[in-house]
Design an enzyme around this catalytic site. Sequence first.
Site, short mmCIF file in Angstrom:
data_model
loop_
_atom_site.label_atom_id
_atom_site.label_comp_id
_atom_site.label_asym_id
_atom_site.label_seq_id
_atom_site.Cartn_x
_atom_site.Cartn_y
_atom_site.Cartn_z
N GLU A 1 -2.29 -6.85 7.45
CA GLU A 1 -1.01 -6.74 8.15
C GLU A 1 -0.99 -7.65 9.37
OE1 GLU A 1 2.07 -6.56 8.40
OE2 GLU A 1 2.43 -4.44 7.93
N HIS B 1 0.84 -1.21 0.00
CA HIS B 1 0.00 0.00 0.00
C HIS B 1 0.87 1.26 0.00
CE1 HIS B 1 0.97 0.96 4.18
NE2 HIS B 1 0.84 -0.34 4.45
#
Length: 215
Positions: free
Chosen positions: A87, A14
């Site tokens: 994550e 990202h």
Amino acid sequence: MTKIKTTRICLVRHGETTWNAEKRIQGQIDIGLNAAGLAQAQAAAEWLAAEAVAALYSSDLLRARQTAERIAHRMKLLPAFRPEFRERRYGFFEGLTYDESRARYPADYHAFETREPDFVIPFGGESLQQLHARVSRGLRELATGHAGETIIVVTHGGVLDIVNRLARGNPLSAPRDFLIPNAGINWLHVRGQEWTVESWGQTGHLAGFGLDELP
């Protein structure tokens, strides 16, 4: 005899967030992209636009979703959001900088920093082994389901740390010897049980280098 088909997987970290810039541990706290990160996401979308891609997958955390949505719009794809590519859960480190974590929880931070594979970060965190299990399971499912095709997966730094080791056959405990820049582009080939890194940490699409604030 059935020919084994190769799946080509593009993994994109990202774009930048304010917490990345502050070296603050995000984990699964849902932080969005900052202005630089939005520009990086658009640059990645433009860079990938010429690729013939069958499907786009992404972590369902906001910073990954915002990155994936720009790629999806540019490539006219419908993103599928998958929690297995979130994550790592960093437990009581989440919301702290790396320096704050080290000062506040020195023994736990040492286990984290030295990459003890079975160390579970307290208060809801994950171990490297647990992260490896969910990420590798998710990627193997995609590789099998898209045999012979090219796909994109938008994800996070901790996940990419696992993926690189999975593809290269390196242990979870080994020190990191590769970069994981924000909006960096990484390519893998998967053919049966054989994983190969085609390229890693591409940043040629970015005006400047993406941050790699990870320890």
